[in-house]
Write a protein that holds these residues in place. Structure first.
Motif, PDB file in Angstrom:
ATOM      1  N   UNK A 103      15.448 -36.709 -83.288  1.00  0.00           N
ATOM      2  CA  UNK A 103      14.177 -37.288 -83.880  1.00  0.00           C
ATOM      3  C   UNK A 103      13.065 -37.005 -82.736  1.00  0.00           C
ATOM      4  N   UNK A 104      11.826 -36.962 -83.246  1.00  0.00           N
ATOM      5  CA  UNK A 104      10.627 -36.935 -82.062  1.00  0.00           C
ATOM      6  C   UNK A 104      10.123 -38.270 -82.139  1.00  0.00           C
ATOM      7  N   UNK A 105      10.012 -39.015 -80.913  1.00  0.00           N
ATOM      8  CA  UNK A 105       9.406 -40.315 -81.016  1.00  0.00           C
ATOM      9  C   UNK A 105       8.328 -40.108 -80.085  1.00  0.00           C
ATOM     10  N   UNK A 106       6.988 -40.647 -80.273  1.00  0.00           N
ATOM     11  CA  UNK A 106       5.763 -40.561 -79.603  1.00  0.00           C
ATOM     12  C   UNK A 106       5.000 -41.792 -80.096  1.00  0.00           C
ATOM     13  N   UNK A 107       4.132 -42.169 -79.101  1.00  0.00           N
ATOM     14  CA  UNK A 107       3.231 -43.232 -79.257  1.00  0.00           C
ATOM     15  C   UNK A 107       1.538 -42.827 -79.251  1.00  0.00           C
ATOM     16  N   UNK A 108       0.775 -43.314 -79.910  1.00  0.00           N
ATOM     17  CA  UNK A 108      -0.705 -42.858 -80.230  1.00  0.00           C
ATOM     18  C   UNK A 108      -1.580 -44.194 -79.651  1.00  0.00           C
ATOM     19  N   UNK A 133      -7.529 -39.539 -79.237  1.00  0.00           N
ATOM     20  CA  UNK A 133      -6.413 -40.203 -79.711  1.00  0.00           C
ATOM     21  C   UNK A 133      -5.652 -39.617 -78.310  1.00  0.00           C
ATOM     22  N   UNK A 134      -4.705 -40.444 -77.568  1.00  0.00           N
ATOM     23  CA  UNK A 134      -3.839 -40.111 -76.680  1.00  0.00           C
ATOM     24  C   UNK A 134      -2.223 -40.314 -77.563  1.00  0.00           C
ATOM     25  N   UNK A 135      -1.712 -38.900 -77.282  1.00  0.00           N
ATOM     26  CA  UNK A 135      -0.493 -39.076 -78.019  1.00  0.00           C
ATOM     27  C   UNK A 135       0.534 -38.742 -76.770  1.00  0.00           C
ATOM     28  N   UNK A 136       1.563 -39.444 -76.659  1.00  0.00           N
ATOM     29  CA  UNK A 136       2.662 -39.491 -75.779  1.00  0.00           C
ATOM     30  C   UNK A 136       3.838 -39.600 -76.124  1.00  0.00           C
ATOM     31  N   UNK A 137       4.716 -38.519 -75.727  1.00  0.00           N
ATOM     32  CA  UNK A 137       6.305 -38.612 -75.995  1.00  0.00           C
ATOM     33  C   UNK A 137       6.882 -38.810 -74.643  1.00  0.00           C
ATOM     34  N   UNK A 138       8.317 -38.504 -74.759  1.00  0.00           N
ATOM     35  CA  UNK A 138       8.921 -38.919 -73.351  1.00  0.00           C
ATOM     36  C   UNK A 138       8.452 -37.744 -72.367  1.00  0.00           C
ATOM     37  N   UNK A 139       8.221 -36.530 -72.966  1.00  0.00           N
ATOM     38  CA  UNK A 139       8.215 -35.530 -71.910  1.00  0.00           C
ATOM     39  C   UNK A 139       6.667 -35.121 -71.585  1.00  0.00           C
ATOM     40  N   UNK A 163      -2.586 -30.207 -73.812  1.00  0.00           N
ATOM     41  CA  UNK A 163      -1.546 -31.025 -73.098  1.00  0.00           C
ATOM     42  C   UNK A 163      -2.364 -31.411 -71.792  1.00  0.00           C
ATOM     43  N   UNK A 164      -1.897 -32.711 -71.541  1.00  0.00           N
ATOM     44  CA  UNK A 164      -2.746 -33.040 -70.176  1.00  0.00           C
ATOM     45  C   UNK A 164      -1.963 -32.957 -69.032  1.00  0.00           C
ATOM     46  N   UNK A 165      -0.763 -32.284 -69.258  1.00  0.00           N
ATOM     47  CA  UNK A 165       0.240 -31.991 -67.920  1.00  0.00           C
ATOM     48  C   UNK A 165      -0.404 -31.063 -66.927  1.00  0.00           C
ATOM     49  N   UNK A 166      -1.449 -30.585 -67.106  1.00  0.00           N
ATOM     50  CA  UNK A 166      -2.051 -29.549 -66.079  1.00  0.00           C
ATOM     51  C   UNK A 166      -3.016 -30.589 -65.052  1.00  0.00           C
ATOM     52  N   UNK A 217       4.380 -39.018 -68.327  1.00  0.00           N
ATOM     53  CA  UNK A 217       4.630 -39.528 -69.470  1.00  0.00           C
ATOM     54  C   UNK A 217       5.881 -40.584 -69.333  1.00  0.00           C
ATOM     55  N   UNK A 218       6.030 -40.834 -67.895  1.00  0.00           N
ATOM     56  CA  UNK A 218       7.040 -41.872 -67.742  1.00  0.00           C
ATOM     57  C   UNK A 218       6.249 -43.018 -67.589  1.00  0.00           C
ATOM     58  N   UNK A 219       5.121 -43.247 -67.542  1.00  0.00           N
ATOM     59  CA  UNK A 219       4.359 -44.559 -67.485  1.00  0.00           C
ATOM     60  C   UNK A 219       4.024 -44.748 -69.089  1.00  0.00           C
ATOM     61  N   UNK A 220       3.657 -45.884 -69.348  1.00  0.00           N
ATOM     62  CA  UNK A 220       3.278 -46.544 -70.445  1.00  0.00           C
ATOM     63  C   UNK A 220       2.058 -45.740 -71.275  1.00  0.00           C
ATOM     64  N   UNK A 221       2.070 -45.612 -72.167  1.00  0.00           N
ATOM     65  CA  UNK A 221       0.774 -44.723 -72.872  1.00  0.00           C
ATOM     66  C   UNK A 221      -0.602 -45.657 -72.506  1.00  0.00           C
TER      67      UNK A 221
END
Length: 126
Positions: free
Chosen positions: A2-7, A30-36, A61-64, A80-84
Motif C-alpha cells: 500500500x502507498x500511504x501519503x498525506x496532503x 498542495x504538499x504531498x508526503x509519503x514516508x520517503x 520532488x522537494x528532496x533536492x 519526510x520523517x517530519x510531520x507534513x
C-alpha cells in the motif's frame, strides 16, 4: 504494498503572503508526503477558446532542497520523517522568496525578476 501519503492544500496561505507574486493561473498548491518523499504539486487552469477548462498539474520532488552550508552537513529542508504540517509551515514561513524562485515555478516572471534584483543588488531576501 500500500502507498500511504498525506496532503495539505496551502494555496490560501500562499495567496495571503505572496498575492502579488503568485502566477494568476494557479488554483491549487498542495504538499504531498509519503514516508520517503515530499512533493509540491501545483495546478494551473487555462480557459480555452471554446470555454473548456484545461487544468495542468505539476509535481516536483522537494528532496533536492537542503539546509546546510556544505555538502557534508546538509540535511533535507523538507524531511519526510517530519510531520507534513511542519514541512508546510517551513515552506510558508522559512523558505524565502529568493529560494522559492530558484526551486519552484510558483511566481510569475515579473515577480521573479523583482525578487532576483532585490537579492542580487541589495542582499534583500524578503
Amino acid at each position: 504494498m500500500d502507498l500511504i501519503y498525506s496532503t495539505i492544500n496551502f494555496y490560501d496561505k500562499l495567496v495571503r503572503r505572496y498575492r502579488e507574486y503568485l502566477k494568476p493561473d494557479i488554483i491549487s498548491v498542495v504538499m504531498i508526503q509519503s514516508k520517503d518523499q515530499v512533493y509540491l504539486e501545483t495546478t494551473e487552469i487555462e480557459i480555452l477558446e471554446d470555454g473548456l477548462e484545461k487544468q495542468t498539474t505539476k509535481r516536483i520532488d522537494l528532496g533536492f532542497i537542503t539546509d546546510g552550508e556544505d555538502f557534508e552537513s546538509e540535511e533535507l529542508f523538507f524531511n519526510p520523517k517530519d510531520p507534513i504540517e511542519k514541512n508546510v509551515r517551513k515552506f510558508i514561513n522559512e523558505l524565502s522568496p529568493y529560494s522559492i524562485i530558484n526551486t519552484t515555478d510558483l511566481f510569475h516572471e515579473e515577480a521573479c525578476g523583482k525578487i532576483n534584483r532585490k537579492y542580487n543588488t541589495f542582499g534583500v531576501n524578503m
